[in-house]
Design a protein around this motif. Structure first.
Motif, PDB file in Angstrom:
ATOM      1  N   ARG C  95       0.827  -1.205   0.000  1.00  0.00           N
ATOM      2  CA  ARG C  95       0.000   0.000   0.000  1.00  0.00           C
ATOM      3  C   ARG C  95       0.863   1.256   0.000  1.00  0.00           C
ATOM      4  NH1 ARG C  95      -3.537  -0.181   4.634  1.00  0.00           N
ATOM      5  NH2 ARG C  95      -3.352  -2.405   4.347  1.00  0.00           N
ATOM      6  N   GLY C  96       1.989   1.203   0.743  1.00  0.00           N
ATOM      7  CA  GLY C  96       2.886   2.357   0.762  1.00  0.00           C
ATOM      8  C   GLY C  96       3.422   2.672  -0.607  1.00  0.00           C
ATOM      9  N   ALA C  97       3.825   1.625  -1.342  1.00  0.00           N
ATOM     10  CA  ALA C  97       4.331   1.838  -2.699  1.00  0.00           C
ATOM     11  C   ALA C  97       3.258   2.463  -3.568  1.00  0.00           C
ATOM     12  CB  ALA C  97       4.807   0.510  -3.299  1.00  0.00           C
ATOM     13  N   SER C  98       2.003   2.000  -3.359  1.00  0.00           N
ATOM     14  CA  SER C  98       0.903   2.527  -4.154  1.00  0.00           C
ATOM     15  C   SER C  98       0.742   4.027  -3.946  1.00  0.00           C
ATOM     16  CB  SER C  98      -0.382   1.807  -3.736  1.00  0.00           C
ATOM     17  OG  SER C  98      -1.197   1.598  -4.816  1.00  0.00           O
ATOM     18  N   TRP C  99       0.704   4.440  -2.677  1.00  0.00           N
ATOM     19  CA  TRP C  99       0.521   5.866  -2.422  1.00  0.00           C
ATOM     20  C   TRP C  99       1.759   6.676  -2.779  1.00  0.00           C
ATOM     21  CZ3 TRP C  99      -4.110   6.996  -2.773  1.00  0.00           C
ATOM     22  CH2 TRP C  99      -5.103   6.193  -2.218  1.00  0.00           C
ATOM     23  N   ALA C 100       2.947   6.074  -2.651  1.00  0.00           N
ATOM     24  CA  ALA C 100       4.158   6.783  -3.064  1.00  0.00           C
ATOM     25  C   ALA C 100       4.121   7.080  -4.545  1.00  0.00           C
ATOM     26  CB  ALA C 100       5.386   5.950  -2.720  1.00  0.00           C
ATOM     27  N   SER C 101       3.586   6.140  -5.332  1.00  0.00           N
ATOM     28  CA  SER C 101       3.541   6.367  -6.771  1.00  0.00           C
ATOM     29  C   SER C 101       2.586   7.505  -7.103  1.00  0.00           C
ATOM     30  CB  SER C 101       3.123   5.103  -7.510  1.00  0.00           C
ATOM     31  OG  SER C 101       1.753   4.868  -7.332  1.00  0.00           O
ATOM     32  N   VAL C 102       1.542   7.694  -6.304  1.00  0.00           N
ATOM     33  CA  VAL C 102       0.661   8.850  -6.521  1.00  0.00           C
ATOM     34  C   VAL C 102       1.368  10.129  -6.103  1.00  0.00           C
ATOM     35  CG1 VAL C 102      -1.504   9.924  -5.829  1.00  0.00           C
ATOM     36  CG2 VAL C 102      -1.419   7.484  -6.240  1.00  0.00           C
ATOM     37  N   ALA C 103       2.131  10.046  -4.979  1.00  0.00           N
ATOM     38  CA  ALA C 103       2.779  11.247  -4.459  1.00  0.00           C
ATOM     39  C   ALA C 103       3.888  11.752  -5.356  1.00  0.00           C
ATOM     40  CB  ALA C 103       3.330  10.958  -3.061  1.00  0.00           C
ATOM     41  N   VAL C 104       4.479  10.873  -6.164  1.00  0.00           N
ATOM     42  CA  VAL C 104       5.624  11.314  -6.971  1.00  0.00           C
ATOM     43  C   VAL C 104       5.156  12.013  -8.247  1.00  0.00           C
ATOM     44  CG1 VAL C 104       6.024   9.329  -8.482  1.00  0.00           C
ATOM     45  CG2 VAL C 104       7.958  10.516  -7.505  1.00  0.00           C
ATOM     46  N   VAL C 105       3.845  11.999  -8.513  1.00  0.00           N
ATOM     47  CA  VAL C 105       3.359  12.617  -9.759  1.00  0.00           C
ATOM     48  C   VAL C 105       3.498  14.144  -9.747  1.00  0.00           C
ATOM     49  CG1 VAL C 105       1.336  12.960 -11.213  1.00  0.00           C
ATOM     50  CG2 VAL C 105       1.831  10.707 -10.308  1.00  0.00           C
ATOM     51  N   PRO C 106       3.001  14.856  -8.702  1.00  0.00           N
ATOM     52  CA  PRO C 106       3.116  16.326  -8.759  1.00  0.00           C
ATOM     53  C   PRO C 106       4.560  16.837  -8.863  1.00  0.00           C
ATOM     54  CG  PRO C 106       1.570  15.680  -7.058  1.00  0.00           C
ATOM     55  CD  PRO C 106       2.230  14.431  -7.513  1.00  0.00           C
ATOM     56  N   PRO C 107       5.543  16.287  -8.091  1.00  0.00           N
ATOM     57  CA  PRO C 107       6.901  16.830  -8.252  1.00  0.00           C
ATOM     58  C   PRO C 107       7.466  16.665  -9.649  1.00  0.00           C
ATOM     59  CG  PRO C 107       6.783  15.430  -6.324  1.00  0.00           C
ATOM     60  CD  PRO C 107       5.504  15.261  -7.044  1.00  0.00           C
TER      61      PRO C 107
END
Lengths: 92, 247, 157
Positions: C95-107
């Motif tokens: 789940r952490g990897a999943s949300w990390a992949s969403v978080a890396v989109v804006p930067p």
């Protein structure tokens, strides 16, 4: 150094392809093939061939998985269930 | 021949291939040199005909006859699949069960459907300007339709997608390509020659015959993909063996 | 080799490499999460290739993947509904990897917005970013919510 992206792309595609060839179970293989498709599309773009990359994406993201998984579902259904008593088909 | 012998034969074969490969590799020219006889001529011809996407120019103008063959291959492949996967005498058709879909998935897929359709049409329409064209865009359009299957269930998709209409569209796209070529022939030029006004470079109305052939291929590929998937979906979700026949 | 391509290389090695590993081992649920992560990261690499090679045309590739990628994951999630309940061995990591992949989109999306020509191209980049965030979040959520008990009764899936 300028070739580094292409080199990484090649390594990724090779690794994904090998993993796909070594997969035994059709469902697992379909998932690995999906990642292989992405790696190939990236490789094609890094090699300055965006049309080819678009073709790969168009085919490999939805169409191929859909066909593979539907075939797996059809083949799996026979041993798992009796012919449905109420005459309904698979959950669509 | 037992396993050990087989592995030895494989080893010898691999060693031979490795030696030949290494030898040939040393003599290969550099990757990506500056001398491209065909590429230089293809790019010059594309620019001469006001087509910004050289790949599309090659596909639909300079080598348009080959594309005619390729679309015939796709048509034949889909036709073959329809023949193989059609309802057989020992199968009967049952209505597919409705599916339970999470509301977030349903909402996302229903919003994504028109967006994907737009992207697909955009890719088809801009085939002569940016990467893409009829083939890629047609597949995206076909995928957009099947988002309805993901969002709701197969029954909803069946209502939206009458297969005979799409089969007709497939044939129509194929025929349109051929008829365009024949029309040019009748008008006095060579088959599939680029005789239409070439327009302004890098605008939607450029490239002469390229946008028209793009559109024909787009229709053909989209319809072909829909028909192809319909066969698989029917087989997996609707067709069951008649009672008493267990494979 | 400029900053954009360096960032792309980083995403390839640190993101797609582990995603490939995730797709190769484990039960179906974690493999599918890895495939979701791989799709988002691949779209970001395609997005970075555009300013990296100074070709606005590559944005179309990223746009198509942003639209089709989550659709593909949802197709898997739909047709593998029976295989999903066997849970993940490392649920937190997946789940952490999943949300990390969403978080890396804006930067990634925001700098690219400033790097491309202003106007329609900026809107295109923003649309790609929005599609990636929405698609990845929906897929991640759908996979997290998939039934955790094996479906032993009821309808065929």
């Amino acid at each position: 150094m300028a070739e580094l992206p292409v080199l990484i792309g090649l390594l990724l595609a090779t690794a994904a392809g090998t993993a796909a060839a070594l997969s035994r179970e059709p469902v697992h293989q379909a998932l690995v093939l999906s990642v292989l498709g992405l790696a190939l599309a990236l490789l094609f773009t890094l090699l300055q061939a965006p049309d080819v990359a678009l073709s790969q994406l168009a085919v490999g993201t939805v169409l191929t998985p859909l066909m593979v998984l539907l075939s797996v579902r059809k083949v799996r259904r026979r041993p798992r269930e009796e012919s449905p008593a109420d005459g309904r088909g698979e959950e669509g | 021949m037992n396993k050990a012998v087989r592995l030895w034969v494989l080893g010898v074969g691999c060693a031979g291939v490795a030696v030949l490969f290494a030898g040939a590799f040393r003599r290969l020219p550099e990757f990506g040199g500056s001398h491209h006889p065909y590429g230089a001529r293809a790019v010059a011809a594309a620019l001469h005909r006001h087509t910004a996407n050289v790949v599309s120019s090659v596909n639909f103008d300079q080598r348009s006859f080959d594309t005619l063959g390729e679309q015939a291959i796709l048509f034949g492949a889909v036709l073959g699949t329809v023949v193989v996967l059609r309802q057989a005498k020992d199968e009967r058709r049952v209505p597919p069960e409705p599916a339970v879909v999470a509301p977030t998935v349903r909402g996302y897929a229903l919003v994504s459907l028109p967006l994907t359709l737009l992207v697909g049409l955009y890719v088809v329409a801009h085939g002569q300007l940016s990467p893409g064209g009829g083939f890629q865009g047609g597949l995206v359009v076909a995928t957009a339709l099947h988002l309805l299957y993901v969002a709701v269930d197969y029954r909803a998709l069946e209502r939206l997608r009458p297969v005979p209409v799409f089969a007709l569209a497939d044939a129509f796209g194929d025929a349109a390509y051929l008829l365009l070529g024949l029309a040019v022939l009748v008008a006095g030029a060579s088959f599939l020659g680029n005789v239409l006004p070439l327009g302004t470079f890098n605008t939607l109305a450029s490239g002469g015959i390229v946008p028209l052939l793009n559109a024909a291929i787009g229709i053909e590929v989209a319809a072909a993909a829909v028909v192809l998937l319909a066969q698989f979906l029917d087989q997996a979700l609707e067709l069951v063996p008649r009672d008493g026949e267990h494979r | 080799m400029n900053g954009w391509l360096a960032a792309a290389c980083l995403l390839l090695v640190l993101g797609l490499g582990p995603a490939l590993c995730g797709a190769v081992v484990g039960p179906v649920r974690s493999r599918l999460l890895a495939q979701n992560v791989a799709t988002v990261l691949a779209a970001l690499v395609l997005l970075l290739a555009s300013p990296g090679y100074d070709r606005p045309a590559y944005l179309d590739t990223a746009l198509v993947l942003a639209v089709l990628g989550p659709a593909g994951t949802l197709v898997y999630e739909r047709l593998l509904a029976e295989d999903l309940p066997r849970g993940t061995p490392w649920p937190g990591l997946a789940r952490g990897a999943s949300w990390a992949s969403v978080a890396v989109v804006p930067p990634v999306v925001v700098p690219v917005c400033f790097a491309v020509a202003p106007g329609r191209t900026t809107v295109k980049v923003l649309v790609i970013g929005a599609l990636l965030v929405a698609g990845s979040a929906v897929c991640g959520r759908a996979l997290a919510k998939a039934p955790r008990t094996a479906a032993g009764e009821g309808s065929g899936g």
